[in-house]
Design a protein around this motif. Structure first.
Motif, PDB file in Angstrom:
ATOM      1  N   ARG A 141      -5.345   5.671   6.398  1.00  0.00           N
ATOM      2  CA  ARG A 141      -4.796   4.901   5.277  1.00  0.00           C
ATOM      3  C   ARG A 141      -5.873   4.088   4.532  1.00  0.00           C
ATOM      4  O   ARG A 141      -5.952   4.156   3.302  1.00  0.00           O
ATOM      5  CB  ARG A 141      -3.672   3.997   5.763  1.00  0.00           C
ATOM      6  CG  ARG A 141      -2.831   3.402   4.640  1.00  0.00           C
ATOM      7  CD  ARG A 141      -1.947   2.277   5.176  1.00  0.00           C
ATOM      8  NE  ARG A 141      -1.043   2.698   6.208  1.00  0.00           N
ATOM      9  CZ  ARG A 141       0.248   3.022   6.012  1.00  0.00           C
ATOM     10  NH1 ARG A 141       0.748   2.972   4.791  1.00  0.00           N
ATOM     11  NH2 ARG A 141       1.005   3.374   7.018  1.00  0.00           N
ATOM     12  N   ARG A 184       0.239   7.787  -0.227  1.00  0.00           N
ATOM     13  CA  ARG A 184       1.651   7.633   0.110  1.00  0.00           C
ATOM     14  C   ARG A 184       1.833   8.167   1.524  1.00  0.00           C
ATOM     15  O   ARG A 184       1.335   9.252   1.849  1.00  0.00           O
ATOM     16  CB  ARG A 184       2.531   8.412  -0.863  1.00  0.00           C
ATOM     17  CG  ARG A 184       4.023   8.298  -0.539  1.00  0.00           C
ATOM     18  CD  ARG A 184       4.887   9.055  -1.524  1.00  0.00           C
ATOM     19  NE  ARG A 184       4.781   8.509  -2.866  1.00  0.00           N
ATOM     20  CZ  ARG A 184       5.605   8.859  -3.860  1.00  0.00           C
ATOM     21  NH1 ARG A 184       6.555   9.753  -3.655  1.00  0.00           N
ATOM     22  NH2 ARG A 184       5.453   8.320  -5.056  1.00  0.00           N
ATOM     23  N   VAL A 185       2.529   7.418   2.380  1.00  0.00           N
ATOM     24  CA  VAL A 185       2.654   7.777   3.788  1.00  0.00           C
ATOM     25  C   VAL A 185       4.127   7.882   4.160  1.00  0.00           C
ATOM     26  O   VAL A 185       4.923   6.992   3.850  1.00  0.00           O
ATOM     27  CB  VAL A 185       1.956   6.740   4.700  1.00  0.00           C
ATOM     28  CG1 VAL A 185       2.189   7.077   6.165  1.00  0.00           C
ATOM     29  CG2 VAL A 185       0.453   6.696   4.381  1.00  0.00           C
ATOM     30  N   ILE A 217      -2.755   7.994  11.323  1.00  0.00           N
ATOM     31  CA  ILE A 217      -2.452   7.421  10.005  1.00  0.00           C
ATOM     32  C   ILE A 217      -3.161   6.082   9.824  1.00  0.00           C
ATOM     33  O   ILE A 217      -3.656   5.769   8.731  1.00  0.00           O
ATOM     34  CB  ILE A 217      -0.928   7.257   9.826  1.00  0.00           C
ATOM     35  CG1 ILE A 217      -0.255   8.624   9.770  1.00  0.00           C
ATOM     36  CG2 ILE A 217      -0.607   6.454   8.561  1.00  0.00           C
ATOM     37  CD1 ILE A 217       1.262   8.559   9.749  1.00  0.00           C
ATOM     38  N   ASP A 218      -3.240   5.291  10.895  1.00  0.00           N
ATOM     39  CA  ASP A 218      -3.866   3.974  10.804  1.00  0.00           C
ATOM     40  C   ASP A 218      -5.353   4.071  10.449  1.00  0.00           C
ATOM     41  O   ASP A 218      -5.907   3.159   9.816  1.00  0.00           O
ATOM     42  CB  ASP A 218      -3.702   3.216  12.129  1.00  0.00           C
ATOM     43  CG  ASP A 218      -2.253   2.937  12.465  1.00  0.00           C
ATOM     44  OD1 ASP A 218      -1.437   2.853  11.531  1.00  0.00           O
ATOM     45  OD2 ASP A 218      -1.924   2.831  13.659  1.00  0.00           O
ATOM     46  N   ASP A 277      -5.111   4.645  -1.997  1.00  0.00           N
ATOM     47  CA  ASP A 277      -3.697   4.338  -2.117  1.00  0.00           C
ATOM     48  C   ASP A 277      -2.810   5.532  -1.752  1.00  0.00           C
ATOM     49  O   ASP A 277      -2.022   6.012  -2.569  1.00  0.00           O
ATOM     50  CB  ASP A 277      -3.383   3.871  -3.545  1.00  0.00           C
ATOM     51  CG  ASP A 277      -1.973   3.279  -3.653  1.00  0.00           C
ATOM     52  OD1 ASP A 277      -1.469   2.763  -2.642  1.00  0.00           O
ATOM     53  OD2 ASP A 277      -1.396   3.344  -4.754  1.00  0.00           O
TER      54      ASP A 277
END
Length: 330
Positions: A270, A277-278, A266-267, A275
Motif C-alpha cells: 500500500r 484501491r484495496v 497488502i501492508d 494511492d
C-alpha cells in the motif's frame, strides 16, 4: 422466447451428453461452453519462435484487458470472470510460455523473462496500451511489466500477487522453509485434492472424472513445474523496489483466507504504490476470480468505471475510447 427455450434445451441435452464422454472430451466440451458464454475464441500466435495460445473476445476497437494466470495454471482460470467484460472490452487471456497449451521452451521461467515474453506478445498483437490483471505469479509479472513499460499500461489489477515478502509468512512459505513438499506441485491423485483445499476456501464443483483427469495432467507436468518453481525462487525478483515506479492506477484484490500468499502483503504494498484501491474478500482463498468470479468482477468493473469517470471529469475524456459499463452477467 422460442429461441431461448431451444437454447436452454440444447444446454440441458449437452450437459447430459457430457456424462457419457471421456474426461478429455468432457473437458473440451465444457471449455467450449464456457468460451461461448464468455464470448471468447481460441487463438494462437508465433512470437520469437514460440507458439503462444490465448483466448480473445470483445470489440477489437475497445480498450484491451490482458488477463494473466498464476503458477501451474492457464488461461481457463479467467473464463467465468471474463464473461463480465467481453461485451465492452477487448479481452485477452494468455497462456504464458510453459503453461497451458503454449510452447514449453528451454531456458528460464523467472518472472523477469516472462514479463519480456509478455511484452513481445503485446507488441505482436498490435496493442498500444492496455489494462493488466493478474493472479499470483501473473500479478508479479504484470507489476514488473507496468514498471518497465509505464507508457503502455492504462491500469494494473493485482489479485493475490506474488513478489512481496509479507510480514506474516504464508502457510506455503512455512511449509517450504521446513523442507516439506510443495503443495502446488501435484505428484499423486491425493495431492490434487489437497491442492484444491489449499487454494480455495470452497473449491469449485468438479465431477470426479474431471478431478481424476486434472490430477493426471498435473502429475504428468510435475517435473516441469518443479523446474519452473525453482526458477521463480532461485531467480526471484522482489517487487518492493519496483512498485514505486508504477505510474498506472492500481487495484489490489486479496482473498483474506489465502494460504499461498498471505494477505499481510497488502501492508507492504500500500505505501509503495500511488494511492492504490484495496479490496479484501472474506472467506476467499488464493484465486478470487475462480472462487468468487462475479464479486471479483464487480470490484474490478467499479475500478475501471472510476478510471473512466476521472478521465471524463478532468477533461481528458475526449481523447479516450468510450467504454460502456453494464451490470455483470449472471
Amino acid at each position: 422466447m422460442k429461441k431461448l427455450i431451444a437454447g436452454l434445451a440444447l444446454i440441458l441435452i449437452g450437459s447430459t451428453a457430457l456424462l457419457y464422454l471421456s474426461p478429455a472430451a468432457q473437458l473440451a466440451s465444457l471449455q467450449l461452453i464456457e468460451r461461448q458464454r464468455a464470448g471468447l475464441s481460441l487463438k494462437q500466435i508465433s512470437v520469437n519462435n514460440l507458439n503462444i495460445h490465448y483466448y480473445e473476445g470483445g470489440p477489437r476497437n475497445a480498450q484491451t484487458i490482458l488477463m494473466v494466470h498464476g503458477f501451474a495454471a492457464n488461461k481457463d482460470n479467467w473464463l467465468r470472470f471474463a464473461r463480465h467484460f467481453s461485451q465492452d472490452y477487448r479481452v485477452i487471456a494468455l497462456d504464458l510460455p510453459g503453461f497451458g497449451t503454449s510452447e514449453k521452451p528451454a531456458g528460464s521461467y523467472d518472472v523477469g523473462t516472462q514479463a519480456e515474453h509478455m511484452a513481445s506478445v503485446i507488441d505482436a498483437l498490435g496493442i498500444e496500451q492496455l489494462h493488466l490483471i493478474g493472479n499470483s505469479m501473473g500479478g508479479h509479472i504484470n507489476a514488473l511489466y507496468a514498471a518497465r513499460y509505464p507508457h503502455r499500461t492504462r491500469s494494473l489489477a493485482l489479485l493475490n500477487n506474488a513478489g512481496i515478502t509479507s510480514p506474516q509468512p504464508s502457510e506455503l512459505m512455512q511449509l517450504l522453509q521446513r523442507g516439506e513438499p510443495n503443495p502446488l506441485v501435484v505428484k499423486s491423485p491425493e495431492d490434487f485434492q489437497r491442492l484444491l483445499q489449499f487454494i480455495f476456501v470452497q473449491p469449485p464443483y468438479l465431477p470426479e472424472s474431471l478431478k481424476g483427469y486434472f490430477a493426471e495432467q498435473a502429475i504428468a507436468n510435475s517435473a516441469h513445474y518443479d523446474q519452473v518453481f525453482a526458477h521463480l525462487i532461485d531467480r526471484y525478483i522482489p517487487l518492493e523496489p519496483v512498485l514505486p515506479k508504477i505510474q498506472a492506477p492500481t487495484l489490489i484484490i486479496w482473498g483474506a483466507e489465502d494460504r499461498v500468499l498471505d494477505v499481510s502483503s497488502i501492508d507492504v504494498m500500500r505505501p509503495l504504490l500511488r494511492d492504490p484501491r484495496v479490496v479484501t474478500l472474506a472467506d476467499t482463498g488464493h484465486a478470487p476470480m475462480i472462487e468468487r468470479p462475479q464479486l471479483t468482477a464487480q470490484h474490478y468493473r467499479d475500478f475501471l468505471q472510476s478510471l473512466h469517470n476521472s478521465r471524463s471529469e478532468s477533461g481528458r475524456g475526449n481523447n479516450q475510447e468510450h467504454v460502456g459499463i453494464k451490470k455483470p452477467a449472471q
